[in-house]
Design a protein around this motif. Sequence first.
Motif, PDB file in Angstrom:
ATOM      1  N   GLY A 153       0.785  -1.233   0.000  1.00 16.59           N
ATOM      2  CA  GLY A 153       0.000   0.000   0.000  1.00 16.59           C
ATOM      3  C   GLY A 153       0.812   1.276   0.000  1.00 16.59           C
ATOM      4  N   ALA A 154       2.039   1.221   0.486  1.00 16.51           N
ATOM      5  CA  ALA A 154       2.875   2.432   0.547  1.00 16.51           C
ATOM      6  C   ALA A 154       4.316   2.077   0.215  1.00 16.51           C
ATOM      7  CB  ALA A 154       2.793   3.075   1.929  1.00 16.51           C
ATOM      8  N   SER A 155       4.960   2.963  -0.511  1.00 19.73           N
ATOM      9  CA  SER A 155       6.366   2.746  -0.879  1.00 19.73           C
ATOM     10  C   SER A 155       7.032   4.102  -1.104  1.00 19.73           C
ATOM     11  CB  SER A 155       6.464   1.893  -2.150  1.00 19.73           C
ATOM     12  OG  SER A 155       5.820   2.541  -3.239  1.00 19.73           O
ATOM     13  N   GLY A 156       8.347   4.075  -1.210  1.00 21.67           N
ATOM     14  CA  GLY A 156       9.088   5.309  -1.451  1.00 21.67           C
ATOM     15  C   GLY A 156       9.980   5.665  -0.280  1.00 21.67           C
ATOM     16  N   ASP A 157      10.207   6.956  -0.084  1.00 20.41           N
ATOM     17  CA  ASP A 157      11.113   7.435   0.963  1.00 20.41           C
ATOM     18  C   ASP A 157      10.366   7.630   2.271  1.00 20.41           C
ATOM     19  OD1 ASP A 157      13.181   7.603  -0.925  1.00 20.41           O
ATOM     20  OD2 ASP A 157      12.515   9.609  -1.545  1.00 20.41           O
ATOM     21  N   THR A 158      10.893   7.047   3.351  1.00 18.50           N
ATOM     22  CA  THR A 158      10.319   7.285   4.667  1.00 18.50           C
ATOM     23  C   THR A 158      10.716   8.685   5.144  1.00 18.50           C
ATOM     24  OG1 THR A 158      12.213   6.420   5.895  1.00 18.50           O
ATOM     25  CG2 THR A 158      10.520   4.840   5.200  1.00 18.50           C
ATOM     26  N   GLN A 164      12.323  14.892   6.371  1.00 25.61           N
ATOM     27  CA  GLN A 164      11.164  15.695   6.745  1.00 25.61           C
ATOM     28  C   GLN A 164       9.960  15.233   5.939  1.00 25.61           C
ATOM     29  OE1 GLN A 164      11.781  19.892   6.341  1.00 25.61           O
ATOM     30  NE2 GLN A 164       9.770  20.448   7.141  1.00 25.61           N
ATOM     31  N   TYR A 165       8.784  15.299   6.555  1.00 27.72           N
ATOM     32  CA  TYR A 165       7.558  14.905   5.871  1.00 27.72           C
ATOM     33  C   TYR A 165       7.305  15.809   4.665  1.00 27.72           C
ATOM     34  CZ  TYR A 165       2.589  14.219   4.979  1.00 27.72           C
ATOM     35  OH  TYR A 165       1.369  13.962   4.375  1.00 27.72           O
ATOM     36  N   GLY A 166       6.983  15.174   3.540  1.00 26.98           N
ATOM     37  CA  GLY A 166       6.658  15.917   2.338  1.00 26.98           C
ATOM     38  C   GLY A 166       7.846  16.213   1.449  1.00 26.98           C
ATOM     39  N   GLN A 167       9.051  15.870   1.906  1.00 24.00           N
ATOM     40  CA  GLN A 167      10.251  16.168   1.127  1.00 24.00           C
ATOM     41  C   GLN A 167      10.656  15.019   0.217  1.00 24.00           C
ATOM     42  OE1 GLN A 167      11.695  19.272   1.119  1.00 24.00           O
ATOM     43  NE2 GLN A 167       9.892  19.738   2.376  1.00 24.00           N
ATOM     44  N   GLY A 168      10.305  13.802   0.604  1.00 19.64           N
ATOM     45  CA  GLY A 168      10.681  12.645  -0.203  1.00 19.64           C
ATOM     46  C   GLY A 168       9.590  12.252  -1.174  1.00 19.64           C
ATOM     47  N   GLU A 169       9.882  11.245  -1.970  1.00 16.94           N
ATOM     48  CA  GLU A 169       8.905  10.726  -2.929  1.00 16.94           C
ATOM     49  C   GLU A 169       8.200   9.528  -2.313  1.00 16.94           C
ATOM     50  OE1 GLU A 169       8.701   8.903  -7.471  1.00 16.94           O
ATOM     51  OE2 GLU A 169      10.506   9.944  -6.775  1.00 16.94           O
ATOM     52  N   VAL A 170       6.925   9.671  -2.044  1.00 15.67           N
ATOM     53  CA  VAL A 170       6.126   8.629  -1.397  1.00 15.67           C
ATOM     54  C   VAL A 170       4.933   8.302  -2.276  1.00 15.67           C
ATOM     55  CG1 VAL A 170       4.764   7.995   0.622  1.00 15.67           C
ATOM     56  CG2 VAL A 170       6.817   9.389   0.903  1.00 15.67           C
ATOM     57  N   LYS A 171       4.679   7.012  -2.440  1.00 12.75           N
ATOM     58  CA  LYS A 171       3.502   6.557  -3.179  1.00 12.75           C
ATOM     59  C   LYS A 171       2.603   5.775  -2.226  1.00 12.75           C
ATOM     60  CE  LYS A 171       5.885   6.221  -7.645  1.00 12.75           C
ATOM     61  NZ  LYS A 171       6.276   5.311  -8.764  1.00 12.75           N
ATOM     62  N   LYS A 172       1.422   6.347  -1.978  1.00  9.47           N
ATOM     63  CA  LYS A 172       0.454   5.666  -1.119  1.00  9.47           C
ATOM     64  C   LYS A 172      -0.862   5.522  -1.869  1.00  9.47           C
ATOM     65  CE  LYS A 172       0.718   8.152   2.729  1.00  9.47           C
ATOM     66  NZ  LYS A 172       0.477   8.560   4.145  1.00  9.47           N
ATOM     67  N   GLY A 173      -1.294   4.265  -2.030  1.00  9.02           N
ATOM     68  CA  GLY A 173      -2.566   4.027  -2.691  1.00  9.02           C
ATOM     69  C   GLY A 173      -3.722   4.333  -1.760  1.00  9.02           C
ATOM     70  N   PHE A 176      -4.414   2.109   1.235  1.00  6.67           N
ATOM     71  CA  PHE A 176      -3.590   2.170   2.439  1.00  6.67           C
ATOM     72  C   PHE A 176      -4.346   2.870   3.563  1.00  6.67           C
ATOM     73  CE2 PHE A 176      -0.023   3.682   5.100  1.00  6.67           C
ATOM     74  CZ  PHE A 176       0.632   2.466   5.281  1.00  6.67           C
ATOM     75  N   GLU A 177      -5.049   3.944   3.252  1.00  5.87           N
ATOM     76  CA  GLU A 177      -5.870   4.597   4.274  1.00  5.87           C
ATOM     77  C   GLU A 177      -7.124   3.779   4.565  1.00  5.87           C
ATOM     78  OE1 GLU A 177      -7.990   8.869   5.386  1.00  5.87           O
ATOM     79  OE2 GLU A 177      -6.747   8.703   3.600  1.00  5.87           O
ATOM     80  N   TYR A 178      -7.573   2.992   3.586  1.00  2.00           N
ATOM     81  CA  TYR A 178      -8.765   2.159   3.787  1.00  2.00           C
ATOM     82  C   TYR A 178      -8.478   0.953   4.677  1.00  2.00           C
ATOM     83  CZ  TYR A 178     -11.138   4.647  -0.037  1.00  2.00           C
ATOM     84  OH  TYR A 178     -11.724   5.594  -0.823  1.00  2.00           O
ATOM     85  N   TYR A 179      -7.231   0.795   5.090  1.00  2.00           N
ATOM     86  CA  TYR A 179      -6.855  -0.366   5.888  1.00  2.00           C
ATOM     87  C   TYR A 179      -7.785  -0.584   7.076  1.00  2.00           C
ATOM     88  CZ  TYR A 179      -4.433  -3.067   9.433  1.00  2.00           C
ATOM     89  OH  TYR A 179      -4.132  -3.992  10.408  1.00  2.00           O
ATOM     90  N   PHE A 180      -8.098   0.490   7.798  1.00  2.82           N
ATOM     91  CA  PHE A 180      -8.873   0.302   9.021  1.00  2.82           C
ATOM     92  C   PHE A 180     -10.290  -0.199   8.725  1.00  2.82           C
ATOM     93  CE2 PHE A 180     -10.631   4.550   8.276  1.00  2.82           C
ATOM     94  CZ  PHE A 180     -11.888   4.481   8.852  1.00  2.82           C
ATOM     95  N   THR A 213       3.494   5.284  10.234  1.00  2.00           N
ATOM     96  CA  THR A 213       4.226   6.335  10.946  1.00  2.00           C
ATOM     97  C   THR A 213       5.480   6.732  10.187  1.00  2.00           C
ATOM     98  OG1 THR A 213       3.406   5.569  13.102  1.00  2.00           O
ATOM     99  CG2 THR A 213       5.379   6.944  13.098  1.00  2.00           C
ATOM    100  N   PHE A 214       6.205   5.752   9.674  1.00  2.87           N
ATOM    101  CA  PHE A 214       7.445   6.048   8.958  1.00  2.87           C
ATOM    102  C   PHE A 214       7.185   6.680   7.593  1.00  2.87           C
ATOM    103  CE2 PHE A 214       9.353   3.305  12.122  1.00  2.87           C
ATOM    104  CZ  PHE A 214      10.580   3.909  12.325  1.00  2.87           C
ATOM    105  N   TYR A 215       5.953   6.568   7.107  1.00  4.94           N
ATOM    106  CA  TYR A 215       5.610   7.245   5.856  1.00  4.94           C
ATOM    107  C   TYR A 215       4.774   8.497   6.105  1.00  4.94           C
ATOM    108  CZ  TYR A 215       7.551   3.603   2.900  1.00  4.94           C
ATOM    109  OH  TYR A 215       8.419   2.747   2.249  1.00  4.94           O
ATOM    110  N   GLY A 216       4.782   8.980   7.353  1.00  6.42           N
ATOM    111  CA  GLY A 216       4.115  10.234   7.678  1.00  6.42           C
ATOM    112  C   GLY A 216       2.611  10.154   7.787  1.00  6.42           C
ATOM    113  N   GLY A 217       2.068   8.954   7.961  1.00  3.47           N
ATOM    114  CA  GLY A 217       0.617   8.779   7.999  1.00  3.47           C
ATOM    115  C   GLY A 217       0.045   8.910   9.393  1.00  3.47           C
TER     116      GLY A 217
END
Length: 441
Positions: A153-158, A164-173, A176-180, A213-217
Amino acid sequence: MFKYFLKNNQLKIPVILELVLTLLVFFSFLFVDAAFNRNYIWIFLFLYIIYIFIVYIKNVPVALFIGFCIPYLFVPFYYFEKGKLISFWGSYQIDEIFNFVSIVGAIFFISFRLSLGSLNENKLVEKKFYGRLNNRFLFWVFIIIQFLVIIYGASGDTVIESGQYGQGEVKKGALFEYYFVFMFFSLMLIDRCSRFQLFIVFLALFFYTVKATFYGGRIEVVQAVLAFTFVVSNFFKGRKFFLLLLVLFAILLADLAGKFRSNPAAFIDAVNSSTSQNYLFYPSRDQRDYISSQFGDVYQSSLRIKGLIEDGEISYLDRVSSFAQVTMSYFLPERLRSDTYNLSAYKQEVVRSGGGGFIFIYSYAWLSYVGVVVFGFLLGVIYKSLYNSNNTIILSYCFVISVSFPRWYAYYPITFFKLAVFAAVVAFLVAFLKRIKIVIS
């Protein structure tokens, strides 16, 4: 004497107090530009929200939502009483727009309160979501889905890799938020007597919270933990002491998570150094003329939306377009969405903000004051249905709304039209499969 104030395990409504606060808000609405009215409107709203919290203190989902709102609505104190800007982004931080946001917020919460009415906590506790749909085969199907979401569900830079959050390249489908939602259904499909199944759900939740958490979620983690806690504890069975602890813990956790994702290196240094603990638990003590917090950023973003409307940067057509896209978002492909889909991100090149915004500001932007009343009323209906309905599809929709308030209240109310609808669709499919007995029980 205390029993006099109780009725059906809920605080009896002090009608005079509520009437006075409502009249103060109405008076402020009529005379918002009067000189004697300035700087006090936010206090009326803040007192009203505290009042609602006290009234529904034993109704866990409502009280937790209101408790979450309280620190956001206290933000004007720093502007009016301390003379500080509420965010690094200073645009539209003026008395008139602060007063407007407070009035619109008050209208929203009054509508919500009138729609919600009285609640009986026992009705919610008796539903027992945990193991409600007991089905071994479907339980393991949802467990597999959860682990697939965690892995892919999530990949890229932690945030550690990017610094810093928002500085790296993150791919979240989106899933991933629908997990709960998948976790929620696994808890409803669980065998109540199986500790092993509960351990598997908890294990998946642990891996998800770590990765998110490591992907800023931050919000994804809060939603998942709340969903798990609500179902397993059966909404604390009305124990308000644990609710208060949960409110305080959630606020502290959100603040710490925000510090971690904004500057992971400083956060880790603070954890490892006894001389740097102030970074974790205390606000900055420097002499800046603005405060830095998620609460202030969300509030300033709300001011920005109203300011852009006043300046004509957000036109009537933009507002209609945004509302149409949001309501149809479940069926509207991303490639067909325009810039007005998310008003908090719209025209950031003109006026900057930290992002997010209150649900009552979006509802005003979409449908003016009518929208504020309607959204407040519908929210009350949703929470009331969580208590009164026995339909699994309706309950699934309402449950998702009740645990995703950090998303729809302070960032974007897309949850009402997308995530919660998705949960209702899944509930329909589960009920359909169980009814025609295709799946193994």
